[in-house]
Design a protein around this motif. Structure first.
Motif, PDB file in Angstrom:
ATOM      1  N   GLU A 107     -54.398 -21.453  -0.038  1.00 20.54           N
ATOM      2  CA  GLU A 107     -54.823 -20.491  -1.254  1.00 20.54           C
ATOM      3  C   GLU A 107     -53.575 -19.484  -1.269  1.00 20.54           C
ATOM      4  OE1 GLU A 107     -56.831 -19.832  -3.914  1.00 20.54           O
ATOM      5  OE2 GLU A 107     -57.979 -21.660  -2.842  1.00 20.54           O
ATOM      6  N   LEU A 108     -52.621 -19.527  -0.489  1.00 20.73           N
ATOM      7  CA  LEU A 108     -51.683 -19.232  -0.293  1.00 20.73           C
ATOM      8  C   LEU A 108     -50.604 -19.335  -0.942  1.00 20.73           C
ATOM      9  CD1 LEU A 108     -50.655 -17.109   3.298  1.00 20.73           C
ATOM     10  CD2 LEU A 108     -50.749 -15.989   1.116  1.00 20.73           C
ATOM     11  N   ALA A 109     -50.068 -20.464  -0.904  1.00 22.23           N
ATOM     12  CA  ALA A 109     -49.143 -21.652  -1.479  1.00 22.23           C
ATOM     13  C   ALA A 109     -49.708 -21.465  -2.930  1.00 22.23           C
ATOM     14  CB  ALA A 109     -49.710 -22.503  -0.768  1.00 22.23           C
ATOM     15  N   ALA A 110     -51.173 -22.041  -3.259  1.00 21.60           N
ATOM     16  CA  ALA A 110     -51.175 -21.330  -4.799  1.00 21.60           C
ATOM     17  C   ALA A 110     -51.379 -20.613  -4.951  1.00 21.60           C
ATOM     18  CB  ALA A 110     -52.452 -22.018  -4.977  1.00 21.60           C
ATOM     19  N   GLN A 111     -52.465 -19.095  -4.786  1.00 21.54           N
ATOM     20  CA  GLN A 111     -51.661 -18.336  -5.237  1.00 21.54           C
ATOM     21  C   GLN A 111     -50.432 -17.023  -5.452  1.00 21.54           C
ATOM     22  OE1 GLN A 111     -54.478 -16.748  -7.284  1.00 21.54           O
ATOM     23  NE2 GLN A 111     -55.769 -18.432  -6.712  1.00 21.54           N
ATOM     24  N   PHE A 112     -49.702 -17.868  -4.707  1.00 27.38           N
ATOM     25  CA  PHE A 112     -48.084 -17.174  -4.344  1.00 27.38           C
ATOM     26  C   PHE A 112     -47.029 -17.728  -4.681  1.00 27.38           C
ATOM     27  CE2 PHE A 112     -51.122 -14.345  -2.113  1.00 27.38           C
ATOM     28  CZ  PHE A 112     -51.090 -12.817  -2.704  1.00 27.38           C
ATOM     29  N   GLN A 113     -47.802 -19.420  -5.461  1.00 21.21           N
ATOM     30  CA  GLN A 113     -46.162 -19.947  -6.019  1.00 21.21           C
ATOM     31  C   GLN A 113     -44.832 -20.229  -4.147  1.00 21.21           C
ATOM     32  OE1 GLN A 113     -46.664 -18.033  -8.413  1.00 21.21           O
ATOM     33  NE2 GLN A 113     -48.373 -19.028  -8.854  1.00 21.21           N
ATOM     34  N   VAL A 114     -45.816 -20.102  -3.326  1.00 21.92           N
ATOM     35  CA  VAL A 114     -44.965 -20.488  -1.821  1.00 21.92           C
ATOM     36  C   VAL A 114     -44.657 -21.962  -1.433  1.00 21.92           C
ATOM     37  CG1 VAL A 114     -45.219 -20.514   0.733  1.00 21.92           C
ATOM     38  CG2 VAL A 114     -45.832 -18.479  -1.074  1.00 21.92           C
ATOM     39  N   PRO A 115     -43.670 -22.190  -1.107  1.00 22.77           N
ATOM     40  CA  PRO A 115     -43.339 -23.653  -1.749  1.00 22.77           C
ATOM     41  C   PRO A 115     -44.270 -24.094  -0.137  1.00 22.77           C
ATOM     42  CG  PRO A 115     -41.120 -22.610  -2.178  1.00 22.77           C
ATOM     43  CD  PRO A 115     -42.747 -22.039  -1.813  1.00 22.77           C
ATOM     44  N   ARG A 203     -35.459 -16.384  -0.766  1.00 19.29           N
ATOM     45  CA  ARG A 203     -36.565 -15.648  -1.273  1.00 19.29           C
ATOM     46  C   ARG A 203     -37.447 -14.806   0.233  1.00 19.29           C
ATOM     47  NH1 ARG A 203     -41.767 -18.429  -3.256  1.00 19.29           N
ATOM     48  NH2 ARG A 203     -43.355 -17.106  -3.157  1.00 19.29           N
ATOM     49  N   TYR A 204     -36.548 -15.082   1.232  1.00 22.20           N
ATOM     50  CA  TYR A 204     -37.545 -14.154   1.961  1.00 22.20           C
ATOM     51  C   TYR A 204     -36.242 -13.994   3.211  1.00 22.20           C
ATOM     52  CZ  TYR A 204     -41.378 -16.411   1.097  1.00 22.20           C
ATOM     53  OH  TYR A 204     -42.734 -16.812   1.247  1.00 22.20           O
ATOM     54  N   GLN A 205     -35.516 -12.603   2.894  1.00 17.48           N
ATOM     55  CA  GLN A 205     -34.032 -12.150   3.400  1.00 17.48           C
ATOM     56  C   GLN A 205     -35.053 -11.205   4.396  1.00 17.48           C
ATOM     57  OE1 GLN A 205     -31.263 -10.780  -0.058  1.00 17.48           O
ATOM     58  NE2 GLN A 205     -32.673 -11.548  -1.711  1.00 17.48           N
ATOM     59  N   SER A 206     -33.369 -10.716   5.318  1.00 15.22           N
ATOM     60  CA  SER A 206     -33.682  -9.283   6.047  1.00 15.22           C
ATOM     61  C   SER A 206     -33.570  -8.132   4.869  1.00 15.22           C
ATOM     62  CB  SER A 206     -32.213 -10.410   6.663  1.00 15.22           C
ATOM     63  OG  SER A 206     -32.112  -8.967   7.828  1.00 15.22           O
ATOM     64  N   GLY A 207     -33.940  -7.646   5.628  1.00 16.98           N
ATOM     65  CA  GLY A 207     -33.801  -6.379   4.669  1.00 16.98           C
ATOM     66  C   GLY A 207     -34.779  -6.100   3.910  1.00 16.98           C
ATOM     67  N   MET A 208     -35.652  -7.010   3.520  1.00 17.20           N
ATOM     68  CA  MET A 208     -36.855  -6.549   2.127  1.00 17.20           C
ATOM     69  C   MET A 208     -37.829  -5.965   2.401  1.00 17.20           C
ATOM     70  SD  MET A 208     -38.210 -10.760   1.782  1.00 17.20           S
ATOM     71  CE  MET A 208     -39.824 -10.422   1.032  1.00 17.20           C
ATOM     72  N   GLY A 209     -38.543  -5.624   1.885  1.00 20.12           N
ATOM     73  CA  GLY A 209     -39.901  -5.258   2.332  1.00 20.12           C
ATOM     74  C   GLY A 209     -40.563  -6.075   3.487  1.00 20.12           C
ATOM     75  N   THR A 210     -41.631  -5.539   3.346  1.00 19.78           N
ATOM     76  CA  THR A 210     -42.597  -6.106   4.117  1.00 19.78           C
ATOM     77  C   THR A 210     -44.535  -6.090   4.336  1.00 19.78           C
ATOM     78  OG1 THR A 210     -42.380  -5.150   7.021  1.00 19.78           O
ATOM     79  CG2 THR A 210     -40.936  -7.281   5.774  1.00 19.78           C
ATOM     80  N   ASP A 211     -43.705  -4.537   3.711  1.00 17.63           N
ATOM     81  CA  ASP A 211     -45.544  -3.676   3.654  1.00 17.63           C
ATOM     82  C   ASP A 211     -46.164  -5.140   2.476  1.00 17.63           C
ATOM     83  OD1 ASP A 211     -44.608  -1.655   4.130  1.00 17.63           O
ATOM     84  OD2 ASP A 211     -44.593  -0.689   1.984  1.00 17.63           O
ATOM     85  N   PHE A 212     -45.797  -5.712   2.225  1.00 18.63           N
ATOM     86  CA  PHE A 212     -47.525  -6.766   1.132  1.00 18.63           C
ATOM     87  C   PHE A 212     -47.488  -7.685   2.229  1.00 18.63           C
ATOM     88  CE2 PHE A 212     -47.844 -10.502  -1.348  1.00 18.63           C
ATOM     89  CZ  PHE A 212     -49.365  -9.989  -2.629  1.00 18.63           C
ATOM     90  N   LEU A 213     -46.357  -8.420   3.179  1.00 19.05           N
ATOM     91  CA  LEU A 213     -46.909  -9.275   3.565  1.00 19.05           C
ATOM     92  C   LEU A 213     -47.535  -9.158   4.900  1.00 19.05           C
ATOM     93  CD1 LEU A 213     -43.028 -11.333   4.030  1.00 19.05           C
ATOM     94  CD2 LEU A 213     -44.428 -12.247   2.967  1.00 19.05           C
ATOM     95  N   GLU A 214     -47.483  -7.902   5.936  1.00 20.53           N
ATOM     96  CA  GLU A 214     -48.773  -6.939   6.519  1.00 20.53           C
ATOM     97  C   GLU A 214     -50.000  -6.946   6.217  1.00 20.53           C
ATOM     98  OE1 GLU A 214     -46.711  -2.716   7.431  1.00 20.53           O
ATOM     99  OE2 GLU A 214     -44.469  -3.550   7.624  1.00 20.53           O
TER     100      GLU A 214
END
Length: 230
Positions: A107-115, A203-214
């Motif tokens: 569902e993560l892959a489908a909803q958020f277009q994660v390869p 797509r996933y960079q050092s220093g990017m915000g992680t609030d949503f991932l948390e």
């Protein structure tokens, strides 16, 4: 007093005088039509009124850009919130504990277009000890998960967790999300890790915000607690 003892009038003196004499142009209105300024849109001279109009148009344009940014950000936030809602609804509707990890990943892959998405757990209830999601995790990977106070985002530098993916060779950037009890305040031991991967190195960079991932990690952890020993 001789001219040698007189201080020359400076631009600051003129500016201060005009700022402190608001009725100057009321008494000398004819000057407004004769004052010429350099236009920022070329070397031509423009009147004071025209320059003020240009400045006002520039301010309006800047405000319009800010408004459009706010509308765009608001729209993106609504879209993300809707996707998060659909993902959470799908995983909490799963009846089988055994099917839950795969559903979370799919569902993560489908909803958020994660390869690519992968998930592993350890210290699970004995009923799930032989399942694919509970096998093949080294002590080093467990130590890494335990050490993460927030999701890791960056290049794939040969993490063991990348090997959990279906096609690790094309995973250029990763997000590693530790799963733990008390995820909201990073309390409790890690009992799993969620891996998001992309062929895009940015797509996933050092220093990017992680609030949503948390938030993703918190919800996944809460759903997976039922697979833990009671």
């Amino acid at each position: 007093m001789t001219s040698e003892n007189m201080n020359p009038i400076t631009e600051d003196d003129i500016a201060n005088y005009l700022a402190n004499t608001p009725d100057f142009f009321s008494r000398h209105a004819e000057l407004l039509a004769t004052v010429q300024l350099t236009s920022p849109h070329g070397n031509r001279a423009v009147s004071l009124q025209e320059r003020q109009a240009e400045m006002l148009r520039e301010k309006i344009k800047a405000l319009e850009h800010r408004l459009m940014d706010m509308v765009r950000n608001g729209t993106e936030n609504v879209i993300i919130s809707d996707r998060l809602h659909r993902w959470a609804r799908a995983i909490f509707a799963v009846q089988s504990g055994r099917a839950l990890p795969a559903t979370i990943a799919a569902e993560l892959a489908a909803q958020f277009q994660v390869p690519q998405v992968a998930i592993k757990m350890w210290d699970v209830d004995a009923r799930y000890g032989g399942d694919v999601f509970a096998e093949g995790v080294s002590d080093d990977a467990k130590t890494l998960a335990a050490s993460l106070s927030q999701p890791y985002c960056g290049v794939n530098s040969g993490f063991e967790a990348a090997g959990w993916l279906e096609n690790p060779s094309i995973a250029m950037s990763l997000a590693l999300l530790p799963l733990r009890e008390g995820a909201a305040n990073n309390a409790g031991p890690a009992f799993g890790m969620l891996v998001l991967a992309s062929p895009d190195p940015q797509r996933y960079q050092s220093g990017m915000g992680t609030d949503f991932l948390e938030r993703i990690a918190e919800l996944a952890s809460a759903a997976l607690l039922r697979l833990r020993p009671r």
